[in-house]
Design a protein around this motif. Structure first.
Motif, short mmCIF file in Angstrom:
data_model
loop_
_atom_site.label_atom_id
_atom_site.label_comp_id
_atom_site.label_asym_id
_atom_site.label_seq_id
_atom_site.Cartn_x
_atom_site.Cartn_y
_atom_site.Cartn_z
N PHE A 179 -6.46 4.91 1.51
CA PHE A 179 -5.98 4.28 0.29
C PHE A 179 -6.23 2.77 0.34
CE2 PHE A 179 -2.46 2.49 -2.32
CZ PHE A 179 -2.78 3.09 -3.52
N ARG A 222 2.39 1.70 -3.37
CA ARG A 222 1.37 2.12 -4.36
C ARG A 222 0.96 3.57 -4.13
NH1 ARG A 222 -3.01 -2.03 -3.65
NH2 ARG A 222 -4.09 -0.95 -5.32
N LEU A 223 0.90 3.96 -2.84
CA LEU A 223 0.58 5.36 -2.55
C LEU A 223 1.70 6.28 -3.07
CD1 LEU A 223 -1.35 7.39 -1.16
CD2 LEU A 223 -0.04 7.08 0.92
N ASP A 224 2.95 5.86 -2.84
CA ASP A 224 4.08 6.66 -3.36
C ASP A 224 4.00 6.77 -4.88
OD1 ASP A 224 5.17 7.27 -0.93
OD2 ASP A 224 6.48 5.52 -0.86
N ASP A 235 0.84 -1.21 0.00
CA ASP A 235 0.00 0.00 0.00
C ASP A 235 0.87 1.25 0.00
OD1 ASP A 235 -2.43 -1.14 -0.19
OD2 ASP A 235 -3.04 -0.84 1.90
N GLU A 236 1.93 1.20 0.85
CA GLU A 236 2.86 2.35 0.92
C GLU A 236 3.47 2.61 -0.45
OE1 GLU A 236 4.51 4.10 3.63
OE2 GLU A 236 3.84 3.05 5.44
N ARG A 287 -0.08 11.04 6.83
CA ARG A 287 0.21 9.97 5.86
C ARG A 287 -0.49 8.67 6.27
NH1 ARG A 287 3.90 8.51 1.65
NH2 ARG A 287 4.08 6.27 1.70
N ASP A 315 -4.52 2.49 -9.05
CA ASP A 315 -3.51 2.29 -10.10
C ASP A 315 -4.14 1.92 -11.43
OD1 ASP A 315 -1.59 2.88 -8.36
OD2 ASP A 315 -0.79 0.85 -8.12
N LEU A 325 -3.06 6.70 4.04
CA LEU A 325 -2.76 5.30 3.74
C LEU A 325 -3.96 4.40 4.07
CD1 LEU A 325 -0.20 4.01 2.64
CD2 LEU A 325 0.53 3.56 4.98
#
Lengths: 109, 195
Positions: free
Chosen positions: B182, A8-10, A5-6, B175, B192, B179
Motif C-alpha cells: 500500500f 488509509r488502509l483501514d 498508511d495504516e 497485514r 483514496d 501495508l
C-alpha cells in the motif's frame, strides 16, 4: 507516515466492505440443482461402472479357481525319480570324468 | 444461526426443501464473503454455487448442527482458495476476459450517478485486489475475513482450527505485507483518490 498508511488502509478496507454484494441471479437455485443432479448422475454411473468391474473381477477369479482345481487330462506324469531320469539321459554320453589313477610313482604321467 | 438446527438435520437426511431453505438463508452471506475474497463480481455466483454443491454432498458428515456456521465458512474459504489458485494459473487468459467484462459492464451501465458509483466500487475492488496480490491466497482470504467481514479471532479459530496465537502471527505478517504494498502504491498513485 506509517500511521497514516495504516489509517488509509483501514479506510480502503471499510470502503471495500461497503461495496454492494452481488445479488443472486434468478437462475441461482435452478443452476445449483442442475449442478447437483449432474454430479449425482456422474457419481451414480461411476459407482455402477465400479460395481460392474468388481463383479467381472469376481467372476474371473471364480472361473480361474475352477480351472485350476480340475485335474488336467493331458498332464504328463513322470514315473521315474530324478536320479533315474538323469542317469537315463546320460546313458549314451561319454564319461567326462575318467577313472582316478592311484599310481603316483611316475610324476610325468 | 439463520436457520433452525431442525432444518439442518432435515437437510442432512436428504430433504430437498430443507436444503433449499438453508441455501436461501445463507446464500447472501456466502456471496458476500466470496465477493470480498475474490474481488471478481462476474465469478462470485459460480463459486457460491460450488460452495453449496460441496455442502450438499458433505452435509451428512456434519456431526452436530451447532458447528454448521463455522463449517460453512470453511467450505466457503476453501472454494474461494481453490478459485484463486486456478485464477493464478489462468492469469493471462483472465486478463483478456476481464477487459471484455469491463467493456460489457461499461456498456450496461446507464445514468451518470449509477455509472459513477459502479466505477467507484470497481476501482475500490481493483485497488484491494491488487494490494492483496502481495500475500498468498490463503492469507488473502484470512485477512478479508478479519479486516472486512469483521470476524473475531475466536470465530476464525473455529473456522481454521488453528490456535489464536498462530492466527495473530499470520494476520500480522499478512497485514504488514499489504501495508508495504500500500505504501509503495501510494507513492505512485493514492488509492483514496481512485474514486
Amino acid at each position: 507516515m506509517r500511521g497514516s498508511d495504516e489509517e488509509r488502509l483501514d479506510a480502503l478496507f471499510r470502503a471495500f466492505r461497503d461495496c454492494p454484494t452481488p445479488e443472486p441471479s434468478v437462475n441461482f437455485m435452478p443452476t445449483l440443482w442442475a449442478r447437483i443432479e449432474s454430479r449425482q448422475r456422474f457419481s451414480f454411473s461411476f459407482r455402477r461402472m465400479a460395481g460392474a468391474f468388481v463383479t467381472a473381477a469376481l467372476a474371473l477369479s471364480v472361473a480361474l479357481g475352477i480351472y485350476l482345481a480340475i485335474p488336467q487330462s493331458n498332464q504328463a506324469y513322470y514315473s521315474q525319480t530324478y536320479i533315474e531320469a538323469t542317469a537315463n539321459s546320460n546313458l549314451n554320453t561319454a564319461d567326462i570324468v575318467g577313472p582316478v589313477l592311484s599310481d603316483l610313482s611316475d610324476p610325468g604321467r | 444461526m439463520l436457520v433452525d438446527f431442525e432444518v439442518i438435520k432435515r437437510a442432512q437426511t436428504g430433504d430437498s426443501a430443507a436444503f433449499n431453505e438453508v441455501v436461501l438463508a445463507y446464500r447472501k452471506r456466502v456471496l458476500g464473503t466470496i465477493a470480498r475474497s475474490i474481488a471478481r463480481p462476474e465469478d462470485v455466483e459460480d463459486v457460491a454455487q460450488e460452495v453449496f454443491l460441496r455442502l450438499y454432498f458433505s452435509l451428512e458428515q456434519l456431526r452436530t448442527p451447532e458447528v454448521f456456521e463455522p463449517w460453512l465458512y470453511r467450505l466457503t474459504v476453501n472454494a474461494a482458495y481453490d478459485y484463486l489458485r486456478k485464477q493464478r494459473r489462468r492469469m493471462e487468459f483472465r486478463m483478456s476476459d476481464l477487459s471484455e467484462q469491463q467493456v460489457i459492464m461499461a456498456d450496461a451501465v446507464a445514468g451518470g450517478k449509477i455509472e459513477r458509483d459502479v466505477q467507484y466500487h470497481k476501482k475500490i475492488r481493483e485497488s484491494v485486489d491488487s494490494l492483496l496480490g502481495a500475500v498468498s491466497e490463503a492469507d488473502r482470504i484470512l485477512l478479508m475475513l478479519k479486516e472486512v467481514d469483521g470476524l473475531s479471532l475466536k470465530e476464525l479459530e473455529k473456522i481454521y482450527k488453528v490456535n489464536e496465537n498462530a492466527l495473530k502471527v499470520r494476520l500480522f505478517r499478512a497485514r504488514q505485507r499489504v501495508l508495504k504494498a500500500f505504501g509503495a502504491a501510494s507513492k505512485g498513485k493514492s488509492p483514496d483518490n481512485a474514486g
